[in-house]
Design a protein around this motif. Structure first.
Motif, PDB file in Angstrom:
ATOM      1  N   ALA A 506       0.819  -1.205   0.000  1.00  0.00           N
ATOM      2  CA  ALA A 506       0.000   0.000   0.000  1.00  0.00           C
ATOM      3  C   ALA A 506       0.858   1.264   0.000  1.00  0.00           C
ATOM      4  O   ALA A 506       2.042   1.237   0.359  1.00  0.00           O
ATOM      5  N   GLN A 507       0.235   2.351  -0.375  1.00  0.00           N
ATOM      6  CA  GLN A 507       0.914   3.652  -0.425  1.00  0.00           C
ATOM      7  C   GLN A 507      -0.041   4.719   0.108  1.00  0.00           C
ATOM      8  O   GLN A 507      -1.251   4.633  -0.087  1.00  0.00           O
ATOM      9  N   PHE A 508       0.506   5.703   0.818  1.00  0.00           N
ATOM     10  CA  PHE A 508      -0.311   6.842   1.230  1.00  0.00           C
ATOM     11  C   PHE A 508       0.486   8.126   1.073  1.00  0.00           C
ATOM     12  O   PHE A 508       1.718   8.120   1.012  1.00  0.00           O
ATOM     13  N   THR A 509      -0.228   9.224   0.981  1.00  0.00           N
ATOM     14  CA  THR A 509       0.378  10.539   0.934  1.00  0.00           C
ATOM     15  C   THR A 509      -0.035  11.315   2.177  1.00  0.00           C
ATOM     16  O   THR A 509      -1.117  11.084   2.726  1.00  0.00           O
ATOM     17  N   TYR A 510       0.829  12.208   2.648  1.00  0.00           N
ATOM     18  CA  TYR A 510       0.494  12.994   3.835  1.00  0.00           C
ATOM     19  C   TYR A 510       1.072  14.397   3.712  1.00  0.00           C
ATOM     20  O   TYR A 510       1.993  14.643   2.918  1.00  0.00           O
ATOM     21  N   GLU A 511       0.516  15.299   4.519  1.00  0.00           N
ATOM     22  CA  GLU A 511       0.981  16.683   4.503  1.00  0.00           C
ATOM     23  C   GLU A 511       0.763  17.298   5.880  1.00  0.00           C
ATOM     24  O   GLU A 511      -0.294  17.117   6.490  1.00  0.00           O
ATOM     25  N   ARG A 512       1.769  17.993   6.369  1.00  0.00           N
ATOM     26  CA  ARG A 512       1.621  18.696   7.651  1.00  0.00           C
ATOM     27  C   ARG A 512       0.770  19.943   7.446  1.00  0.00           C
ATOM     28  O   ARG A 512       0.953  20.681   6.482  1.00  0.00           O
ATOM     29  N   LEU A 513      -0.158  20.175   8.364  1.00  0.00           N
ATOM     30  CA  LEU A 513      -1.083  21.309   8.249  1.00  0.00           C
ATOM     31  C   LEU A 513      -0.537  22.513   9.010  1.00  0.00           C
ATOM     32  O   LEU A 513      -0.026  22.355  10.111  1.00  0.00           O
TER      33      LEU A 513
END
Length: 513
Positions: A506-513
């Motif tokens: 699996a793969q996911f993307t993330y971003e700090r808010l």
């Protein structure tokens, strides 16, 4: 009614055993992307890997050119790279079949206290004109700890057998992969004396009420009183009850599965709760009064198969690994583990493990007879992509030992909160209802709902991010996470299988808010 129940169960089993696989002979575009925009290092780390992921396996060889620039960092004096750099540029070869490549940065000099030092790498071209930039075209390596900004993470669960559980820390962008068969028990390092089971290995535990002599227990041992427990009839798959009089009787229903014994109403459950709260462990809280701690029978879970599954399918549960007997003692500052094979009546092994405040849980291998390193430090992980997850609970009208794949839990014991944002819903008729929430791309810090964070149930993500029956990734949800240091992140899964259709990638993307 019995016929209806049987038909329901037959359909349920048929669905569970089914899978789908959509293959295509058309190749997608070949693009290159850094897997994270920022990489944080510590003083003790001398080397760091900067990974570049490919959208698919390379079908022809070529070269990627990456430029680099340093902030208070000079090549050859403060850092070096492999492949070596020349005048601000690095050439990285790509071979046929490669799914990724990397640059190794070696720190030579750490920054002087009070100053910063970093190196930024950026895609600068390809010798193959058909290749193109992906979503992340640069990555910055800091010589001191910083909170990561964003990233694309390819999880290292290891394929269709899902041999690894993976811990991920958002602030550092670091994932730690551990074989899920290296431990059975884990001991809580907080004020309470609690024992957790390895749910990713399908470990189970049953207390022998009133029995404290470890060596007196064998398969023929009578229980202190008979137990009336629930299970499913293996022929009709309808609920039934069994009377358990001996340890041998108990062993029949201890392995995690549809025929596992239990009685939720009477609080007789041989797995930890799904939510993962301290009060939900199969082990009672360990008393500092030795005479109050009973013997437990441990189901050691199921072996990890070595034969890969067909694309789109999984093969995670092998033969049962057998049983051991265990008794746990504690003085409040340490745990003493007494254990032996089930039929051993002469000698038992004993190991003492001190509590370590740097970690939430300290793992122990009964099969190897020693502590093992599993969880990162308590402030160094936010999510555990366990791959496999098990507990005793309900599936429709049935109560049984349940096993899930592609599973994720967040670090509730470490103060991590998380909630799901659902963007739309499709009913049984196919009618779509869209909700008044931002899209993943538009979700910002001001959209965070503090009251929605869940700190007492680790299974918010679970396996709901994918549709195992349809073999697809769900696009109707994403997640918001708040770590123990009050950093906020949004994350969304972007791949369910590898480019070849193999589960456990699996793969996911993330971003700090």
């Amino acid at each position: 009614m019995k016929k209806l129940t049987f038909l329901y169960v037959t359909l349920f089993l048929a669905i569970l055993s089914s899978c789908s696989n959509d293959d295509s002979d058309d190749l997608i575009d070949f693009s290159v992307t850094f897997n994270t925009a920022t990489i944080s290092t510590t003083e003790t780390e001398t080397t760091t890997e900067i990974t570049l992921n490919f959208s698919r396996a390379a079908t022809e060889a070529g070269t990627i050119t990456v430029s680099y620039s340093g902030e208070n960092a000079t090549y050859g004096t403060d850092f070096s790279t492999a492949p070596a750099g020349n005048a601000g540029s690095i050439s990285i070869p790509v071979s046929v079949g490669d799914l990724n490549t990397s640059i190794t940065l070696t720190k030579i000099l750490d920054p002087v206290e009070g100053t910063t030092k970093s190196v930024t790498f950026a895609l600068d071209g390809f010798d193959n004109t058909d290749w193109m930039n992906g979503s992340l075209t640069s990555s910055t390596v800091s010589f001191s700890p910083i909170a990561a900004l964003n990233g694309i993470i390819d999880l290292e669960n290891g394929g269709s057998n899902m041999p690894n559980q993976v811990y991920f820390d958002f602030s550092s962008g670091v994932q730690t992969a551990v074989k899920r068969d290296t431990w059975e028990l884990a001991f809580y390092n907080g004020t309470e004396n609690r024992v957790y089971l390895n749910s990713s290995l399908l470990v189970s535990a049953a207390e022998l009420e009133g029995i404290t002599d470890l060596l007196s227990v064998t398969e023929t041992t009578d229980l202190s009183s008979p137990l009336e427990l629930n299970t499913l009839d293996p022929m009709t798959f309808q609920p039934t009850t069994v009377t358990v009089n001996t340890v041998s009787d108990l062993l029949q229903g201890l392995p995690v599965g549809y025929f596992q014994y239990g009685d939720i109403q009477e609080n007789i459950v041989f797995t930890d709760s799904g939510a993962g709260e301290l009060e939900g462990t199969a082990f009672a809280e360990v008393s500092t009064t030795a005479s109050e701690n009973n013997v437990y029978i441990i189901g050691l879970g199921n072996a990890i198969p070595t034969e890969a599954a067909e694309p789109g399918s999984i093969n995670t549960t092998g033969d049962h690994r057998g049983f051991m007997k265990v008794r746990i003692l504690s003085d409040g500052n340490s745990y003493t583990i007494q254990y032996a094979d089930l039929e051993e009546t002469t000698n038992f092994s004993e190991v003492t493990v001190s509590k370590n405040d740097s970690y939430i849980l300290s793992a122990f291998s009964l099969t190897e007879g020693q502590p093992v390193s599993v969880e990162p430090a308590k402030d160094s992980w936010d999510i555990n992509f366990s791959g496999v997850f098990s507990y005793y609970g309900s599936q429709g009208p049935l109560f049984a030992g349940l096993t899930y794949s592609d599973y994720a839990v967040h670090n509730t014991l470490g103060g991590v909160g998380l909630y799901q944002v659902t963007t739309y819903e499709r009913d049984s008729e196919g009618v779509v209802t869209e909700f008044d929430v931002p899209s993943y791309a538009n979700f910002a810090r001001g959209d965070v709902d503090e009251s929605s964070f869940i700190y007492d149930d680790r299974t918010v993500i679970g396996s709901g991010w994918r549709d195992a029956f349809g073999g697809t990734l769900r696009d109707d949800r994403y997640y918001v996470l708040k770590d123990a240091a009050n950093n906020y992140y949004k994350l969304m899964f972007t791949a369910y299988v590898s480019n070849e259709g193999v589960r456990g990638n699996a793969q996911f993307t993330y971003e700090r808010l």
